[in-house]
Design an enzyme around this catalytic site. Structure first.
Site, PDB file in Angstrom:
ATOM      1  N   ASP A  11       0.890  -1.155   0.000  1.00 19.84           N
ATOM      2  CA  ASP A  11       0.000   0.000   0.000  1.00 19.84           C
ATOM      3  C   ASP A  11       0.938   1.218   0.000  1.00 19.84           C
ATOM      4  O   ASP A  11       2.090   1.108   0.417  1.00 19.84           O
ATOM      5  CB  ASP A  11      -0.849  -0.043   1.280  1.00 19.84           C
ATOM      6  CG  ASP A  11      -1.662   1.204   1.473  1.00 19.84           C
ATOM      7  OD1 ASP A  11      -2.470   1.522   0.597  1.00 19.84           O
ATOM      8  OD2 ASP A  11      -1.481   1.877   2.507  1.00 19.84           O
ATOM      9  N   LEU A  12       0.464   2.352  -0.473  1.00 18.83           N
ATOM     10  CA  LEU A  12       1.361   3.516  -0.583  1.00 18.83           C
ATOM     11  C   LEU A  12       1.227   4.455   0.623  1.00 18.83           C
ATOM     12  O   LEU A  12       2.117   4.533   1.478  1.00 18.83           O
ATOM     13  CB  LEU A  12       1.055   4.262  -1.883  1.00 18.83           C
ATOM     14  CG  LEU A  12       1.892   5.493  -2.202  1.00 18.83           C
ATOM     15  CD1 LEU A  12       3.353   5.139  -2.398  1.00 18.83           C
ATOM     16  CD2 LEU A  12       1.361   6.181  -3.466  1.00 18.83           C
ATOM     17  N   ASP A  13       0.080   5.159   0.699  1.00 21.04           N
ATOM     18  CA  ASP A  13      -0.133   6.136   1.779  1.00 21.04           C
ATOM     19  C   ASP A  13      -0.175   5.437   3.133  1.00 21.04           C
ATOM     20  O   ASP A  13      -1.023   4.579   3.358  1.00 21.04           O
ATOM     21  CB  ASP A  13      -1.468   6.875   1.566  1.00 21.04           C
ATOM     22  CG  ASP A  13      -1.466   7.724   0.296  1.00 21.04           C
ATOM     23  OD1 ASP A  13      -0.400   8.207  -0.085  1.00 21.04           O
ATOM     24  OD2 ASP A  13      -2.542   7.896  -0.288  1.00 21.04           O
ATOM     25  N   THR A  19       1.821  10.418   3.761  1.00 25.60           N
ATOM     26  CA  THR A  19       0.996  11.426   3.069  1.00 25.60           C
ATOM     27  C   THR A  19      -0.289  11.739   3.830  1.00 25.60           C
ATOM     28  O   THR A  19      -0.988  12.691   3.474  1.00 25.60           O
ATOM     29  CB  THR A  19       0.618  10.943   1.653  1.00 25.60           C
ATOM     30  OG1 THR A  19       0.333   9.566   1.737  1.00 25.60           O
ATOM     31  CG2 THR A  19       1.691  11.213   0.656  1.00 25.60           C
ATOM     32  N   LYS A  47      -8.525   6.846   6.155  1.00 19.96           N
ATOM     33  CA  LYS A  47      -7.332   6.123   5.703  1.00 19.96           C
ATOM     34  C   LYS A  47      -7.687   4.920   4.836  1.00 19.96           C
ATOM     35  O   LYS A  47      -8.499   4.078   5.230  1.00 19.96           O
ATOM     36  CB  LYS A  47      -6.496   5.675   6.901  1.00 19.96           C
ATOM     37  CG  LYS A  47      -5.753   6.829   7.520  1.00 19.96           C
ATOM     38  CD  LYS A  47      -4.731   6.372   8.531  1.00 19.96           C
ATOM     39  CE  LYS A  47      -3.985   7.588   9.051  1.00 19.96           C
ATOM     40  NZ  LYS A  47      -3.154   7.271  10.211  1.00 19.96           N
ATOM     41  N   SER A 116      -2.456   0.593  -4.360  1.00 18.37           N
ATOM     42  CA  SER A 116      -2.955   1.777  -3.650  1.00 18.37           C
ATOM     43  C   SER A 116      -4.270   2.286  -4.221  1.00 18.37           C
ATOM     44  O   SER A 116      -4.490   2.230  -5.429  1.00 18.37           O
ATOM     45  CB  SER A 116      -1.909   2.895  -3.750  1.00 18.37           C
ATOM     46  OG  SER A 116      -2.453   4.123  -3.335  1.00 18.37           O
ATOM     47  N   ALA A 117      -5.106   2.835  -3.337  1.00 19.67           N
ATOM     48  CA  ALA A 117      -6.367   3.446  -3.767  1.00 19.67           C
ATOM     49  C   ALA A 117      -6.127   4.793  -4.437  1.00 19.67           C
ATOM     50  O   ALA A 117      -7.007   5.324  -5.109  1.00 19.67           O
ATOM     51  CB  ALA A 117      -7.269   3.644  -2.556  1.00 19.67           C
ATOM     52  N   LYS A 147     -11.020  -0.888  -1.940  1.00 19.95           N
ATOM     53  CA  LYS A 147     -10.793  -1.784  -0.802  1.00 19.95           C
ATOM     54  C   LYS A 147     -11.987  -1.639   0.146  1.00 19.95           C
ATOM     55  O   LYS A 147     -12.486  -0.523   0.298  1.00 19.95           O
ATOM     56  CB  LYS A 147      -9.512  -1.377  -0.057  1.00 19.95           C
ATOM     57  CG  LYS A 147      -8.241  -1.429  -0.918  1.00 19.95           C
ATOM     58  CD  LYS A 147      -7.078  -0.743  -0.186  1.00 19.95           C
ATOM     59  CE  LYS A 147      -5.847  -0.651  -1.089  1.00 19.95           C
ATOM     60  NZ  LYS A 147      -4.722   0.086  -0.488  1.00 19.95           N
ATOM     61  N   GLU A 171      -0.085  -3.244   4.662  1.00 26.99           N
ATOM     62  CA  GLU A 171      -1.221  -2.312   4.716  1.00 26.99           C
ATOM     63  C   GLU A 171      -1.334  -1.605   6.062  1.00 26.99           C
ATOM     64  O   GLU A 171      -1.066  -2.209   7.094  1.00 26.99           O
ATOM     65  CB  GLU A 171      -2.531  -3.094   4.507  1.00 26.99           C
ATOM     66  CG  GLU A 171      -3.179  -2.916   3.171  1.00 26.99           C
ATOM     67  CD  GLU A 171      -3.733  -1.531   2.882  1.00 26.99           C
ATOM     68  OE1 GLU A 171      -3.804  -0.682   3.780  1.00 26.99           O
ATOM     69  OE2 GLU A 171      -4.093  -1.298   1.716  1.00 26.99           O
ATOM     70  N   ASP A 172      -1.785  -0.333   6.019  1.00 31.62           N
ATOM     71  CA  ASP A 172      -1.985   0.410   7.268  1.00 31.62           C
ATOM     72  C   ASP A 172      -3.458   0.687   7.543  1.00 31.62           C
ATOM     73  O   ASP A 172      -3.772   1.350   8.533  1.00 31.62           O
ATOM     74  CB  ASP A 172      -1.243   1.750   7.222  1.00 31.62           C
ATOM     75  CG  ASP A 172      -1.938   2.739   6.296  1.00 31.62           C
ATOM     76  OD1 ASP A 172      -2.321   2.330   5.177  1.00 31.62           O
ATOM     77  OD2 ASP A 172      -2.111   3.907   6.681  1.00 31.62           O
TER      78      ASP A 172
HETATM   79  P1  B16 Z   1      -6.368  10.105  -3.862  1.00 33.35           P
HETATM   80  P2  B16 Z   1      -3.617   4.065  -0.010  1.00 33.35           P
HETATM   81  C1  B16 Z   1      -5.434   6.040  -0.084  1.00 33.35           C
HETATM   82  O1  B16 Z   1      -4.172   5.543  -0.399  1.00 33.35           O
HETATM   83  C2  B16 Z   1      -5.377   6.945   1.147  1.00 33.35           C
HETATM   84  O2  B16 Z   1      -5.048   6.199   2.310  1.00 33.35           O
HETATM   85  C3  B16 Z   1      -6.713   7.606   1.345  1.00 33.35           C
HETATM   86  O3  B16 Z   1      -6.664   8.488   2.457  1.00 33.35           O
HETATM   87  C4  B16 Z   1      -7.098   8.367   0.061  1.00 33.35           C
HETATM   88  O4  B16 Z   1      -8.389   8.940   0.188  1.00 33.35           O
HETATM   89  C5  B16 Z   1      -7.077   7.397  -1.131  1.00 33.35           C
HETATM   90  O5  B16 Z   1      -5.804   6.805  -1.229  1.00 33.35           O
HETATM   91  C6  B16 Z   1      -7.389   8.106  -2.441  1.00 33.35           C
HETATM   92  O6  B16 Z   1      -6.343   9.003  -2.700  1.00 33.35           O
HETATM   93  O7  B16 Z   1      -7.338  11.163  -3.447  1.00 33.35           O
HETATM   94  O8  B16 Z   1      -4.929  10.574  -3.907  1.00 33.35           O
HETATM   95  O9  B16 Z   1      -6.780   9.393  -5.132  1.00 33.35           O
HETATM   96  O10 B16 Z   1      -3.546   4.068   1.482  1.00 33.35           O
HETATM   97  O11 B16 Z   1      -4.582   3.055  -0.610  1.00 33.35           O
HETATM   98  O12 B16 Z   1      -2.259   4.059  -0.668  1.00 33.35           O
HETATM   99 MG    MG Z   2      -2.743   3.261   3.282  1.00 34.07          MG
END
Ligand code: B16
Ligand code: MG
Length: 215
Positions: A11-13, A19, A47, A116-117, A147, A171-172
């Site tokens: 996972d990224l964020d 971030t 998150k 990542s989302a 997810k 994953e966090d």
């Molecule tokens: P964006 P992950 C997620 O990333 C974030 O945890 C979440 O807070 C955010 O709303 C989502 O990505 C969408 O991000 O607005 O940049 O498309 O944790 O799945 O890496």
């Molecule tokens: Mg995350």
């Protein structure tokens, strides 16, 4: 046991990069412009959640309702604020242990992907200089289901040409752990056990990982 898993999906964020604080600032500014307060604690609810779903949660907290068209506009505004912040990030925003682990996996020829989302994944990994470590990027730009649906991780495994059962996910977020388990993968929770139920093991940061046990 060593050599059990063939691939690592990150996972990224919140796992590779911090971030969450920038998402928080952007959502907080947006809430202020709509005349309500948005706290750090509220931010925990967002998150791992997609951008639109995050907006729905935020508006619910503020007791506000908008049309789909208005919501699209508000989400765009939030993203513009967020992109302004992440356009300035660099390696110092990487979370502890990230580069050492990616280097080690590369040396051991373990396949790696991002799952990542975020639709901002390309910009973030470019800014951090970590693109070179990944064989595949599965992100919010190519998936249809958020997810805890396993799609993002199943796609990552397929792009790496490995079976889901051969993958470890880091994953966090609660929904991310569920997505990994729904995909039939081993799930490492990066965070506290009580916050991430259902993971197979938990670490405080990537620097703590015992790679010999998994790969
Ligand atoms: P964006 P992950 C997620 O990333 C974030 O945890 C979440 O807070 C955010 O709303 C989502 O990505 C969408 O991000 O607005 O940049 O498309 O944790 O799945 O890496
Ligand atoms: Mg995350």
């Amino acid at each position: 046991m060593s050599g059990k898993y063939k691939a690592a999906i990150f996972d990224l964020d919140g796992v590779l990069v911090d971030t969450a604080k920038y998402h928080f600032l952007a959502w907080k500014e947006l809430a202020e412009s709509l005349n309500f307060e948005f706290t750090q604690k509220d931010n925990e609810l967002l998150k791992g959640v997609s951008r639109m779903e995050s907006l729905n949660i935020l508006l619910h907290l503020g007791g506000l309702a908008f049309s789909d068209e208005e919501k699209e506009k508000i989400a765009r505004e939030k993203n513009e604020r967020y992109v302004e912040y992440i356009s300035k990030i660099d390696e110092s925003d990487l979370l502890p242990g990230t580069v050492a682990l990616l280097e080690e996996l590369q040396y051991r020829e373990i396949k790696t992907a991002i799952g990542s989302a975020s639709k901002n994944t390309p910009l973030i990994i470019e800014r951090l200089g970590i693109k070179k470590y990944f064989g595949a990027i599965s992100d919010g730009n190519i998936i249809k289901r958020a997810k805890p649906d396993p799609e993002v991780f199943i796609k990552a495994a397929s792009m790496l040409s490995v079976l889901p059962g051969d993958c470890v996910v880091f994953e966090d977020a609660r929904a991310g752990i569920q997505a990994a388990k729904n995909a039939g993968m081993y799930a490492v929770g990066v965070g506290k056990k009580e916050d991430l139920p259902g993971a197979d093991e938990w670490i405080a940061s990537l620097g703590e990982l015992n790679t010999d046990k998994l790969f």
